[in-house]
Motif scaffolding. Sequence first.
Motif, PDB file in Angstrom:
ATOM      1  N   HIS A   1      11.736   9.590 -10.493  1.00 31.62           N
ATOM      2  CA  HIS A   1      11.938   8.279  -9.867  1.00 31.62           C
ATOM      3  C   HIS A   1      13.188   7.618 -10.428  1.00 31.62           C
ATOM      4  CE1 HIS A   1      10.794   4.569  -7.860  1.00 31.62           C
ATOM      5  NE2 HIS A   1      11.045   3.929  -8.974  1.00 31.62           N
ATOM      6  N   ILE A   2      13.991   7.059  -9.534  1.00 27.89           N
ATOM      7  CA  ILE A   2      15.152   6.272  -9.921  1.00 27.89           C
ATOM      8  C   ILE A   2      15.084   4.969  -9.140  1.00 27.89           C
ATOM      9  CG2 ILE A   2      17.673   6.121  -9.903  1.00 27.89           C
ATOM     10  CD1 ILE A   2      17.635   9.236  -9.991  1.00 27.89           C
ATOM     11  N   PHE A   3      15.207   3.858  -9.858  1.00 26.56           N
ATOM     12  CA  PHE A   3      15.166   2.560  -9.203  1.00 26.56           C
ATOM     13  C   PHE A   3      16.355   1.730  -9.648  1.00 26.56           C
ATOM     14  CE2 PHE A   3      14.241  -1.962  -9.306  1.00 26.56           C
ATOM     15  CZ  PHE A   3      13.942  -2.176  -7.976  1.00 26.56           C
ATOM     16  N   VAL A   4      17.035   1.142  -8.697  1.00 22.32           N
ATOM     17  CA  VAL A   4      18.101   0.175  -8.959  1.00 22.32           C
ATOM     18  C   VAL A   4      17.864  -0.995  -8.014  1.00 22.32           C
ATOM     19  CG1 VAL A   4      20.578  -0.250  -8.912  1.00 22.32           C
ATOM     20  CG2 VAL A   4      19.730   1.966  -9.671  1.00 22.32           C
ATOM     21  N   SER A   5      17.744  -2.188  -8.572  1.00 23.73           N
ATOM     22  CA  SER A   5      17.489  -3.356  -7.726  1.00 23.73           C
ATOM     23  C   SER A   5      18.656  -3.576  -6.769  1.00 23.73           C
ATOM     24  CB  SER A   5      17.216  -4.599  -8.572  1.00 23.73           C
ATOM     25  OG  SER A   5      18.278  -4.876  -9.433  1.00 23.73           O
ATOM     26  N   PRO A   6      18.371  -4.112  -5.589  1.00 26.72           N
ATOM     27  CA  PRO A   6      19.372  -4.238  -4.519  1.00 26.72           C
ATOM     28  C   PRO A   6      20.634  -5.007  -4.899  1.00 26.72           C
ATOM     29  CG  PRO A   6      17.195  -4.721  -3.679  1.00 26.72           C
ATOM     30  CD  PRO A   6      17.064  -4.583  -5.172  1.00 26.72           C
ATOM     31  N   GLU A   7      20.534  -5.944  -5.827  1.00 30.62           N
ATOM     32  CA  GLU A   7      21.730  -6.735  -6.155  1.00 30.62           C
ATOM     33  C   GLU A   7      22.704  -5.995  -7.073  1.00 30.62           C
ATOM     34  OE1 GLU A   7      18.468  -8.191  -9.016  1.00 30.62           O
ATOM     35  OE2 GLU A   7      18.567  -7.629  -6.931  1.00 30.62           O
ATOM     36  N   VAL A   8      22.334  -4.791  -7.510  1.00 30.07           N
ATOM     37  CA  VAL A   8      23.214  -3.987  -8.363  1.00 30.07           C
ATOM     38  C   VAL A   8      23.991  -3.023  -7.469  1.00 30.07           C
ATOM     39  CG1 VAL A   8      23.283  -2.343 -10.271  1.00 30.07           C
ATOM     40  CG2 VAL A   8      21.563  -4.145 -10.259  1.00 30.07           C
TER      41      VAL A   8
ATOM     42  N   VAL B   1      23.612   3.908  -9.540  1.00 28.36           N
ATOM     43  CA  VAL B   1      22.646   4.999  -9.406  1.00 28.36           C
ATOM     44  C   VAL B   1      23.277   6.301  -9.889  1.00 28.36           C
ATOM     45  CG1 VAL B   1      21.304   6.395  -7.782  1.00 28.36           C
ATOM     46  CG2 VAL B   1      21.376   3.922  -7.519  1.00 28.36           C
ATOM     47  N   ASP B   2      24.475   6.602  -9.415  1.00 25.00           N
ATOM     48  CA  ASP B   2      25.160   7.826  -9.842  1.00 25.00           C
ATOM     49  C   ASP B   2      25.451   7.797 -11.340  1.00 25.00           C
ATOM     50  OD1 ASP B   2      25.045   8.820  -7.297  1.00 25.00           O
ATOM     51  OD2 ASP B   2      27.181   8.586  -6.880  1.00 25.00           O
ATOM     52  N   GLU B   3      25.825   6.647 -11.850  1.00 27.47           N
ATOM     53  CA  GLU B   3      26.105   6.530 -13.281  1.00 27.47           C
ATOM     54  C   GLU B   3      24.840   6.795 -14.100  1.00 27.47           C
ATOM     55  OE1 GLU B   3      27.686   3.187 -16.442  1.00 27.47           O
ATOM     56  OE2 GLU B   3      28.283   3.010 -14.346  1.00 27.47           O
ATOM     57  N   LEU B   4      23.733   6.270 -13.650  1.00 26.43           N
ATOM     58  CA  LEU B   4      22.448   6.484 -14.313  1.00 26.43           C
ATOM     59  C   LEU B   4      22.072   7.968 -14.286  1.00 26.43           C
ATOM     60  CD1 LEU B   4      20.161   4.826 -15.637  1.00 26.43           C
ATOM     61  CD2 LEU B   4      19.172   4.560 -13.361  1.00 26.43           C
ATOM     62  N   ILE B   5      22.263   8.609 -13.157  1.00 26.24           N
ATOM     63  CA  ILE B   5      21.979  10.043 -13.032  1.00 26.24           C
ATOM     64  C   ILE B   5      22.911  10.845 -13.934  1.00 26.24           C
ATOM     65  CG2 ILE B   5      22.078  12.029 -11.480  1.00 26.24           C
ATOM     66  CD1 ILE B   5      21.104  10.133  -9.238  1.00 26.24           C
ATOM     67  N   ARG B   6      24.193  10.542 -13.916  1.00 27.40           N
ATOM     68  CA  ARG B   6      25.146  11.273 -14.772  1.00 27.40           C
ATOM     69  C   ARG B   6      24.785  11.130 -16.244  1.00 27.40           C
ATOM     70  NH1 ARG B   6      28.786   9.365 -10.898  1.00 27.40           N
ATOM     71  NH2 ARG B   6      29.415   7.636 -12.242  1.00 27.40           N
ATOM     72  N   PHE B   7      24.327   9.953 -16.648  1.00 30.25           N
ATOM     73  CA  PHE B   7      23.913   9.748 -18.032  1.00 30.25           C
ATOM     74  C   PHE B   7      22.724  10.649 -18.373  1.00 30.25           C
ATOM     75  CE2 PHE B   7      21.397   7.766 -21.350  1.00 30.25           C
ATOM     76  CZ  PHE B   7      22.352   7.563 -22.334  1.00 30.25           C
ATOM     77  N   ALA B   8      21.733  10.697 -17.490  1.00 27.86           N
ATOM     78  CA  ALA B   8      20.555  11.537 -17.728  1.00 27.86           C
ATOM     79  C   ALA B   8      20.936  13.016 -17.783  1.00 27.86           C
ATOM     80  CB  ALA B   8      19.509  11.298 -16.643  1.00 27.86           C
ATOM     81  N   LEU B   9      21.832  13.442 -16.893  1.00 30.02           N
ATOM     82  CA  LEU B   9      22.248  14.847 -16.873  1.00 30.02           C
ATOM     83  C   LEU B   9      23.073  15.192 -18.110  1.00 30.02           C
ATOM     84  CD1 LEU B   9      23.103  15.310 -13.096  1.00 30.02           C
ATOM     85  CD2 LEU B   9      20.953  15.787 -14.306  1.00 30.02           C
TER      86      LEU B   9
ATOM     87  N   GLY C   1      12.296  13.445  -7.354  1.00 28.92           N
ATOM     88  CA  GLY C   1      12.383  12.297  -6.456  1.00 28.92           C
ATOM     89  C   GLY C   1      13.493  12.464  -5.439  1.00 28.92           C
ATOM     90  N   PRO C   2      13.441  11.718  -4.335  1.00 35.16           N
ATOM     91  CA  PRO C   2      14.425  11.879  -3.260  1.00 35.16           C
ATOM     92  C   PRO C   2      15.862  11.595  -3.682  1.00 35.16           C
ATOM     93  CG  PRO C   2      13.034   9.953  -2.863  1.00 35.16           C
ATOM     94  CD  PRO C   2      12.450  10.684  -4.033  1.00 35.16           C
ATOM     95  N   THR C   3      16.085  10.633  -4.549  1.00 33.64           N
ATOM     96  CA  THR C   3      17.444  10.293  -4.966  1.00 33.64           C
ATOM     97  C   THR C   3      18.045  11.395  -5.824  1.00 33.64           C
ATOM     98  OG1 THR C   3      16.846   7.952  -4.916  1.00 33.64           O
ATOM     99  CG2 THR C   3      18.858   8.526  -6.084  1.00 33.64           C
ATOM    100  N   ILE C   4      17.288  11.892  -6.791  1.00 35.43           N
ATOM    101  CA  ILE C   4      17.807  12.952  -7.658  1.00 35.43           C
ATOM    102  C   ILE C   4      17.925  14.265  -6.891  1.00 35.43           C
ATOM    103  CG2 ILE C   4      15.563  13.554  -8.678  1.00 35.43           C
ATOM    104  CD1 ILE C   4      18.890  13.512 -10.592  1.00 35.43           C
ATOM    105  N   LEU C   5      17.019  14.510  -5.951  1.00 35.07           N
ATOM    106  CA  LEU C   5      17.137  15.710  -5.109  1.00 35.07           C
ATOM    107  C   LEU C   5      18.414  15.672  -4.279  1.00 35.07           C
ATOM    108  CD1 LEU C   5      13.449  16.196  -3.932  1.00 35.07           C
ATOM    109  CD2 LEU C   5      14.837  17.887  -5.164  1.00 35.07           C
ATOM    110  N   ALA C   6      18.730  14.516  -3.703  1.00 31.96           N
ATOM    111  CA  ALA C   6      19.956  14.370  -2.912  1.00 31.96           C
ATOM    112  C   ALA C   6      21.186  14.564  -3.795  1.00 31.96           C
ATOM    113  CB  ALA C   6      19.987  12.998  -2.237  1.00 31.96           C
ATOM    114  N   TYR C   7      21.146  14.019  -5.010  1.00 34.83           N
ATOM    115  CA  TYR C   7      22.279  14.167  -5.928  1.00 34.83           C
ATOM    116  C   TYR C   7      22.492  15.641  -6.273  1.00 34.83           C
ATOM    117  CZ  TYR C   7      25.459  13.190  -9.771  1.00 34.83           C
ATOM    118  OH  TYR C   7      26.562  13.146 -10.578  1.00 34.83           O
ATOM    119  N   PHE C   8      21.403  16.356  -6.546  1.00 30.74           N
ATOM    120  CA  PHE C   8      21.513  17.787  -6.856  1.00 30.74           C
ATOM    121  C   PHE C   8      22.060  18.560  -5.657  1.00 30.74           C
ATOM    122  CE2 PHE C   8      19.682  17.393 -10.932  1.00 30.74           C
ATOM    123  CZ  PHE C   8      19.795  18.620 -11.565  1.00 30.74           C
TER     124      PHE C   8
END
Length: 80
Positions: A21-28, A33-41, A55-62
């Motif tokens: 799961h990845i969540f970023v509130s709409p005002e950000v 999102v990509d920065e958060l994923i890159r940090f985790a990777l 999750g759908p966001t990380i699957l799309a990124y992969f």
Amino acid sequence: MPEYRLHYHLIKNNQVMAIDHIFVSPEVKSDLVDELIRFALSYARDNHLKVMPLGPTILAYFKENQAALTDLFYKPSLIL
């Protein structure tokens, strides 16, 4: 206050990071999102972990970055 988080579990004797799961509130900004994923990777690489994108966001990124992420992708064995 803006909120963002990436949810994961360490599985397979703490050798696989299952990101579900990845969540970023709409005002950000969405590029966070990509920065958060890159940090985790980066964390996964630095700690010699494989990544199981669930999750759908990380699957799309992969899918979008498939060639650059082959070393991180966890391929489960079908043999029990």
